[in-house]
Scaffold this motif. Sequence first.
Motif, PDB file in Angstrom:
ATOM      1  N   ALA A  86     -37.685 -16.129  -5.746  1.00 45.96           N
ATOM      2  CA  ALA A  86     -38.150 -16.835  -4.553  1.00 45.96           C
ATOM      3  C   ALA A  86     -38.077 -18.344  -4.748  1.00 45.96           C
ATOM      4  CB  ALA A  86     -39.584 -16.408  -4.221  1.00 45.96           C
ATOM      5  N   LEU A  87     -38.440 -18.813  -5.921  1.00 47.41           N
ATOM      6  CA  LEU A  87     -38.429 -20.253  -6.199  1.00 47.41           C
ATOM      7  C   LEU A  87     -37.013 -20.816  -6.205  1.00 47.41           C
ATOM      8  CD1 LEU A  87     -41.096 -20.279  -9.032  1.00 47.41           C
ATOM      9  CD2 LEU A  87     -41.268 -21.592  -6.910  1.00 47.41           C
ATOM     10  N   LEU A  88     -36.089 -20.111  -6.833  1.00 50.08           N
ATOM     11  CA  LEU A  88     -34.740 -20.641  -6.986  1.00 50.08           C
ATOM     12  C   LEU A  88     -34.020 -20.740  -5.642  1.00 50.08           C
ATOM     13  CD1 LEU A  88     -32.590 -21.647  -8.936  1.00 50.08           C
ATOM     14  CD2 LEU A  88     -31.836 -19.286  -9.218  1.00 50.08           C
ATOM     15  N   THR A  89     -34.062 -19.677  -4.856  1.00 47.87           N
ATOM     16  CA  THR A  89     -33.332 -19.692  -3.585  1.00 47.87           C
ATOM     17  C   THR A  89     -33.962 -20.652  -2.584  1.00 47.87           C
ATOM     18  OG1 THR A  89     -34.601 -17.731  -2.907  1.00 47.87           O
ATOM     19  CG2 THR A  89     -32.407 -17.357  -3.803  1.00 47.87           C
ATOM     20  N   SER A  90     -35.274 -20.629  -2.462  1.00 51.19           N
ATOM     21  CA  SER A  90     -35.919 -21.527  -1.498  1.00 51.19           C
ATOM     22  C   SER A  90     -35.835 -22.971  -1.957  1.00 51.19           C
ATOM     23  CB  SER A  90     -37.384 -21.120  -1.288  1.00 51.19           C
ATOM     24  OG  SER A  90     -38.095 -21.127  -2.508  1.00 51.19           O
ATOM     25  N   GLY A  91     -35.890 -23.211  -3.277  1.00 46.25           N
ATOM     26  CA  GLY A  91     -35.764 -24.577  -3.772  1.00 46.25           C
ATOM     27  C   GLY A  91     -34.396 -25.171  -3.483  1.00 46.25           C
ATOM     28  N   SER A  92     -33.321 -24.380  -3.722  1.00 48.76           N
ATOM     29  CA  SER A  92     -31.971 -24.849  -3.395  1.00 48.76           C
ATOM     30  C   SER A  92     -31.831 -25.109  -1.904  1.00 48.76           C
ATOM     31  CB  SER A  92     -30.939 -23.810  -3.847  1.00 48.76           C
ATOM     32  OG  SER A  92     -30.976 -23.644  -5.249  1.00 48.76           O
ATOM     33  N   SER A  93     -32.437 -24.238  -1.094  1.00 47.42           N
ATOM     34  CA  SER A  93     -32.351 -24.408   0.354  1.00 47.42           C
ATOM     35  C   SER A  93     -33.086 -25.649   0.821  1.00 47.42           C
ATOM     36  CB  SER A  93     -32.926 -23.165   1.051  1.00 47.42           C
ATOM     37  OG  SER A  93     -32.220 -22.002   0.687  1.00 47.42           O
ATOM     38  N   PHE A 146     -26.691 -15.622  -2.319  1.00 49.11           N
ATOM     39  CA  PHE A 146     -25.500 -14.929  -2.810  1.00 49.11           C
ATOM     40  C   PHE A 146     -24.976 -15.583  -4.085  1.00 49.11           C
ATOM     41  CE2 PHE A 146     -20.869 -14.275  -2.875  1.00 49.11           C
ATOM     42  CZ  PHE A 146     -20.855 -12.893  -2.979  1.00 49.11           C
ATOM     43  N   LEU A 147     -24.887 -16.917  -4.093  1.00 47.28           N
ATOM     44  CA  LEU A 147     -24.426 -17.632  -5.279  1.00 47.28           C
ATOM     45  C   LEU A 147     -25.303 -17.306  -6.480  1.00 47.28           C
ATOM     46  CD1 LEU A 147     -22.774 -19.845  -6.779  1.00 47.28           C
ATOM     47  CD2 LEU A 147     -24.428 -21.492  -5.878  1.00 47.28           C
ATOM     48  N   ASN A 148     -26.601 -17.398  -6.291  1.00 49.07           N
ATOM     49  CA  ASN A 148     -27.504 -17.175  -7.408  1.00 49.07           C
ATOM     50  C   ASN A 148     -27.622 -15.704  -7.781  1.00 49.07           C
ATOM     51  OD1 ASN A 148     -28.484 -19.872  -8.115  1.00 49.07           O
ATOM     52  ND2 ASN A 148     -29.281 -19.921  -6.034  1.00 49.07           N
ATOM     53  N   THR A 149     -27.326 -14.796  -6.817  1.00 51.20           N
ATOM     54  CA  THR A 149     -27.286 -13.384  -7.170  1.00 51.20           C
ATOM     55  C   THR A 149     -26.127 -13.099  -8.113  1.00 51.20           C
ATOM     56  OG1 THR A 149     -28.342 -12.665  -5.114  1.00 51.20           O
ATOM     57  CG2 THR A 149     -26.997 -11.046  -6.266  1.00 51.20           C
ATOM     58  N   LEU A 150     -24.957 -13.670  -7.805  1.00 47.14           N
ATOM     59  CA  LEU A 150     -23.842 -13.517  -8.738  1.00 47.14           C
ATOM     60  C   LEU A 150     -24.167 -14.165 -10.079  1.00 47.14           C
ATOM     61  CD1 LEU A 150     -20.468 -14.006  -6.817  1.00 47.14           C
ATOM     62  CD2 LEU A 150     -21.431 -11.929  -7.783  1.00 47.14           C
ATOM     63  N   ARG A 151     -24.808 -15.323 -10.030  1.00 45.73           N
ATOM     64  CA  ARG A 151     -25.157 -16.028 -11.262  1.00 45.73           C
ATOM     65  C   ARG A 151     -26.138 -15.208 -12.093  1.00 45.73           C
ATOM     66  NH1 ARG A 151     -26.974 -21.393  -9.562  1.00 45.73           N
ATOM     67  NH2 ARG A 151     -24.892 -22.191 -10.050  1.00 45.73           N
TER      68      ARG A 151
END
Length: 520
Positions: free
Chosen positions: A104-111, A403-408
């Motif tokens: 939750a932190l990584l995706t929302s932070g990038s957004s 999606f990017l971070n899921t692949l990562r």
Amino acid sequence: MLAAVLLTLLILPTSVTGSGVALPTVGRETGAPLTALQWVVHGYNLTFASFLLACGSLADLWGRRRVFGAGAALFTVASAVSAAASDILLLDVARALAGFGAAALLTSGSSLIGETFEGRARSRAFGAVGIMTGAGLALGAMAAGAVTDTLGWRAFFGLHAALMALVWCTVPFLPRGGAGDRAIQGRRSVGRQSTRGSRPVGVDWAGTATFSGGLFLLMLGTVEGPQWGWGSVGVLGLLAGSVAGLAAFVLVERRVRHPMLNLRLLRNGQFTALCLIPVVATFSFVILLPLLPNYLLVANGASSREAGSIMLLMTLPILVTPLLATRLLRCGLAPRNVFGLSLLCLTVGVAWLASVLEPGVTPGALAAPLITLGVGLGLNFGLVDGAVLDVVAPESIGTAAGFLNTLRLGSEALAIAAASAALVDLVGKNVGTELKGFSSYDGTSRDLANSVNAGDLSGPLSGLPAPVRPDFTVLVTHGLTDAWQTVLWASAVVCAVLSVTIYVLLGGRPTRIADAARAS
């Protein structure tokens, strides 16, 4: 906002790199078997990877600040429970919950960064993201070794809880919305009716369940393969179930009205290429973070602190090379060529490491390949994230980041599990025949392989007479080194194939994914 996100990105990487360094100490103090102990790392990686897409979708639907705050609260509580846990099962569960919060932190932070900054400011912000994430990777192994050796492994997780509590305190001051949130507000339902007369936008629970379930079964089958046997009914059933789950995920995403992953994004070759760059980093750089320290503990007789210090050779370059990438771009070098240079360094670095690795290898011999790997990763850190977000519509920023971070993270979770499983298999085969010559050793080759790959040689040595210990150590360290060289050369081949594919795709004609998303 930027301070909160950057502090978060300093904390999250240390949870990946540091837990691997602390694992031998956790095992000795809890007496946990390896099958349960390894899920301290795998459980975190699994939930981190599994829920990135779902959290990216939630960030688009419910608001980035809300998801960021929830993730910070969950990570804080889970880390505090990890620090206080006396049972390995509770520790595994707490680590899995921390991975959910990290997603939750990584995706929302990038957004939040993507919607707040534009143009050159966005590039500079993502450059800071690269530097801060690099700092987390650089300091994670060393900090974990120092804290574990002096204060114990509980202090390592307690420090995570304290730092993330500071992040949570910043949530009331974060921006309430941006272009993406305003676009979503126009579609958000009022009562049970949408403002545009369409169906209410909801969470893609079916997609979340099928994706998370499929990834979990695949990772569980990979981790347990060496323990149960690759041909066993249990492992084959897990792998078959993972294929069925991921196939069901694709079917669900093609049919639901608001999928958490818009598969149309994959029609653009450059978008796909950008998302594959972290996969190369995984197979060359990331698999070393939790596993190489254990090799150094066994083959070099290093302490946790010494192993963490050697890892600085690989991680410290990440602090400065994002600035080098920015300078190269300003000097007129095309982004495709910057990415190509990054991929070349990663591929050459892992192959170079395979050629120099040997028992008792000195830091001087490790320096060149490890620094090359650090430079390779640093050249694309932050740059990839900014490039991906530049080609999606504002209302899809969270989904694209997810999606990017899921692949990562998905590739990291699976690659670490696969590399660990391969090392256990290969070490067991390498020492199996000659182990029969040590009649005083009462374990099996698999038991020995499990122990040394967890960084513990003292346990197997403790039951042996002193005169045979040197020969036993030579057998183990050479068998472990042969296994490592096989895994590293295989990783180099994977990186080379992916790098060529990525470079070719990046040279294609750009397609505006934002336009495609609006048209759909």
